[in-house]
Design an enzyme around this catalytic site. Structure first.
Site, mmCIF file in Angstrom:
data_model
loop_
_atom_site.group_PDB
_atom_site.id
_atom_site.type_symbol
_atom_site.label_atom_id
_atom_site.label_comp_id
_atom_site.label_asym_id
_atom_site.label_seq_id
_atom_site.Cartn_x
_atom_site.Cartn_y
_atom_site.Cartn_z
ATOM 1 N N ARG A 6 44.175 35.719 41.413
ATOM 2 C CA ARG A 6 44.111 34.653 41.865
ATOM 3 C C ARG A 6 42.420 34.137 41.685
ATOM 4 O O ARG A 6 42.391 33.182 40.609
ATOM 5 C CB ARG A 6 44.288 34.770 43.226
ATOM 6 C CG ARG A 6 44.523 33.190 43.876
ATOM 7 C CD ARG A 6 43.272 32.500 44.413
ATOM 8 N NE ARG A 6 42.741 32.828 45.424
ATOM 9 C CZ ARG A 6 41.419 32.684 45.942
ATOM 10 N NH1 ARG A 6 40.902 31.546 45.424
ATOM 11 N NH2 ARG A 6 40.907 33.399 46.896
ATOM 12 N N ASP A 7 41.539 34.740 42.404
ATOM 13 C CA ASP A 7 40.463 34.271 42.455
ATOM 14 C C ASP A 7 39.763 34.590 40.865
ATOM 15 O O ASP A 7 38.841 33.694 40.400
ATOM 16 C CB ASP A 7 39.363 34.970 43.386
ATOM 17 C CG ASP A 7 38.184 34.330 43.801
ATOM 18 O OD1 ASP A 7 37.893 33.286 43.353
ATOM 19 O OD2 ASP A 7 37.190 34.888 44.225
ATOM 20 N N HIS A 63 33.250 40.115 50.627
ATOM 21 C CA HIS A 63 33.481 39.732 49.373
ATOM 22 C C HIS A 63 32.353 39.068 48.655
ATOM 23 O O HIS A 63 31.516 38.065 48.975
ATOM 24 C CB HIS A 63 34.393 38.181 49.657
ATOM 25 C CG HIS A 63 34.894 37.463 48.525
ATOM 26 N ND1 HIS A 63 36.357 37.415 48.134
ATOM 27 C CD2 HIS A 63 34.319 36.923 47.540
ATOM 28 C CE1 HIS A 63 36.585 36.840 47.125
ATOM 29 N NE2 HIS A 63 35.215 36.330 46.531
ATOM 30 N N CYS A 95 33.318 30.566 40.950
ATOM 31 C CA CYS A 95 33.616 29.519 41.599
ATOM 32 C C CYS A 95 33.583 28.254 40.913
ATOM 33 O O CYS A 95 32.457 27.870 40.422
ATOM 34 C CB CYS A 95 32.709 29.445 42.935
ATOM 35 S SG CYS A 95 33.143 28.338 44.291
ATOM 36 N N ASN A 104 33.318 37.815 40.612
ATOM 37 C CA ASN A 104 33.272 38.599 41.739
ATOM 38 C C ASN A 104 32.793 40.063 41.222
ATOM 39 O O ASN A 104 32.854 40.359 40.038
ATOM 40 C CB ASN A 104 34.730 38.784 42.246
ATOM 41 C CG ASN A 104 35.340 37.736 42.870
ATOM 42 O OD1 ASN A 104 34.946 36.998 43.716
ATOM 43 N ND2 ASN A 104 36.074 36.917 42.091
#
Length: 299
Positions: A15-16, A207, A240, A249
């Site tokens: 997802r991210d 996170h 992002c 990440n």
């Protein structure tokens, strides 16, 4: 504080990690990624997001991904549900756990979801009520906890206030996100102390983005503060879309390697994880973002 014996990793790569990719990704490749990750021993995988494809095109097809994956009984397959419509779509897809997100920065909240922090939290209330009725667990994210691309430093008490709201409305866990990756170990420990004043440390997660190369040391600082859950992304995928310059990440492979070295159990097979990360990197036509994977594969 002593280090924990076991740490739970929340895999956010599907997802991210994929949401900010420029090139289209086939549903079959997304399904393969999720299956590879569950076969590697990941016990929690954020599979997709039920958000308008107008805003996040890469998350189109999340329902098809959920329908196609080979689910394991001991794995949680979660999805982001940023609004009530998203929650309804997630429910229809058979999702058993969803995540909601709020920002600790007013400017970021406006740029990201076009509303204030308070308005964003109000939007979650019907989701929380419906989740309770359907037996769906809800996890909360707070972004920009250690810095905002528009406001700069974010006071820990401001982060704590948002986290308190999410926890109070029923989020079983709150993940603290260093969205632009500017946090340092000292700031991380100060933040956790502030948030843990009202929320048990066992209900918090970290996170961390690796923009400034601080993700692993911030995770270690969090371990010293009693945090035992961390979000990470296979092959370091991600970024992002609303924070210019924010890189991916922290790579799951790098986190697992560090935790293995500390004698902390994750239940993850590092070799299988590296293979999964390299496979999706090849699909995307990009270099693997994990230092550990690159070192292993070049040895």
């Amino acid at each position: 504080m002593s280090l924990p014996q076991r740490v739970r990793l929340v895999e956010v790569g599907p997802r991210d990690g994929l949401q900010n990719e420029a090139r289209p990704i086939d549903v079959a490749d997304k399904i393969r990624l999720v299956d590879d990750l569950s076969n590697a021993g990941l016990g929690y995988i954020e599979v997709g997001s039920f958000v308008s494809p107008k805003w996040v095109p890469q998350m189109a097809g999340s329902a098809e991904v959920f329908a196609g994956i080979r689910r394991k009984d001991d794995v949680t397959y979660a999805a982001l549900a940023p609004n009530f419509r998203g929650f309804e779509d997630a429910l229809a897809a058979g999702v058993k756990e969803v995540a909601v997100f709020a920002a600790a920065s007013e400017a970021f909240s406006q740029r990201n979801i076009n509303c204030s922090i308070s308005e964003s939290l109000d939007r979650f209330l019907p989701i929380m009520e419906a989740a309770r009725l359907h037996g769906i667990r809800v996890r909360g994210y707070v972004s920009c906890v250690l810095g905002c691309p528009y406001e700069g430093t974010v006071p820990p008490k401001q982060v704590a206030a948002v986290a308190d709201e999410l926890f109070g409305m029923g989020c079983y866990e709150v993940s603290l996100g260093d969205t632009i990756g500017t946090g340092t170990p000292g700031a991380t420990r100060e933040l956790i102390d502030a948030v843990a004043a009202n929320i048990p440390r066992g209900k918090l997660a970290g996170h961390f983005h690796d923009t400034y190369g601080q993700a692993l040391v911030n995770i270690y600082a969090s371990l010293l503060e009693g945090i035992q859950v961390f979000d990470s992304s296979v092959a370091g995928l991600g970024g992002c879309p609303y924070a210019q310059g924010a890189t991916g990440n922290v790579a799951t492979e790098d986190v697992v390697y560090m935790l293995n070295g500390l004698g902390i159990d994750t239940g993850i097979d590092l070799d299988k994880l590296i293979a999964a990360g390299q496979r999706i990197s090849d699909v995307l036509g990009k270099a693997n973002g994990s230092r550990v994977a690159r070192a292993r594969l070049s040895a």
